[in-house]
Write a protein that holds these residues in place. Sequence first.
Motif, PDB file in Angstrom:
ATOM      1  N   PHE A 176      -7.986  -8.414  -3.142  1.00 34.34           N
ATOM      2  CA  PHE A 176      -8.471  -7.496  -2.118  1.00 34.34           C
ATOM      3  C   PHE A 176      -9.197  -8.283  -1.045  1.00 34.34           C
ATOM      4  O   PHE A 176     -10.020  -9.143  -1.340  1.00 34.34           O
ATOM      5  N   VAL A 201      -2.759  -9.868  -7.009  1.00 30.95           N
ATOM      6  CA  VAL A 201      -2.982  -9.371  -5.654  1.00 30.95           C
ATOM      7  C   VAL A 201      -4.484  -9.273  -5.445  1.00 30.95           C
ATOM      8  O   VAL A 201      -5.173  -8.554  -6.154  1.00 30.95           O
ATOM      9  N   TYR A 214       0.316 -12.379  -0.068  1.00 31.38           N
ATOM     10  CA  TYR A 214       0.326 -10.969  -0.442  1.00 31.38           C
ATOM     11  C   TYR A 214      -1.069 -10.555  -0.906  1.00 31.38           C
ATOM     12  O   TYR A 214      -1.596 -11.099  -1.874  1.00 31.38           O
ATOM     13  N   ARG A 222      -4.274  -7.084  -0.693  1.00 32.62           N
ATOM     14  CA  ARG A 222      -4.614  -5.684  -0.414  1.00 32.62           C
ATOM     15  C   ARG A 222      -5.727  -5.677   0.612  1.00 32.62           C
ATOM     16  O   ARG A 222      -6.683  -6.428   0.503  1.00 32.62           O
ATOM     17  N   ALA A 280       2.436  -3.934   5.980  1.00 32.92           N
ATOM     18  CA  ALA A 280       2.235  -3.316   4.676  1.00 32.92           C
ATOM     19  C   ALA A 280       3.563  -3.007   4.009  1.00 32.92           C
ATOM     20  O   ALA A 280       4.492  -2.536   4.648  1.00 32.92           O
ATOM     21  N   GLN A 295      -1.053  -2.713   0.835  1.00 31.90           N
ATOM     22  CA  GLN A 295      -0.654  -3.974   0.212  1.00 31.90           C
ATOM     23  C   GLN A 295       0.431  -4.607   1.059  1.00 31.90           C
ATOM     24  O   GLN A 295       1.373  -3.939   1.455  1.00 31.90           O
TER      25      GLN A 295
END
Length: 152
Positions: free
Chosen positions: A36, A34, A52, A54, A116, A104
């Motif tokens: 950012f 994941v 997917y 963050r 989210a 996330q």
Amino acid sequence: MTRKRRRLHVALLGLLSLGTATALVLTAFEDNLVFFVSPTKIAEEGLEPDRYVRIGGLVEEGSVQQLEGNRVLFRVTDLAHAIPVTYDGILPDLFREGQGVVAQGSIGADGEIFVAREVLARHDENYMPAEVAEALQASGQWRPESGQPPPR
């Protein structure tokens, strides 16, 4: 078949097995990885739907709207850009406007609203996720060396 040829076949079979195992491990990592992404990066470069990731920043003041059931709509900002986020579930107790948050999920099919699956809030006034702090520093909104807390 000679001894030399048999060893070659065994070595090739071993390399093939090792390659297959490596490919399976890398595929498993890719599914759990994941990244950012800041709201500014999404605004500038976009984000492909169903990726997917963050996102993090501050919950924008006056942006939290309670929709039907447990569904909530709010905006996450890094003080340069903001992105609307929708979440269907119970928010953390420390979630509030002006506080740090990490969500996330992925961009919805419309390409505008971040959907989210999980929302994380900071646990006290001294904590901010490293990714959020870096995004605020990159936007020029917060300089930790000045001793000032991040903007609220």
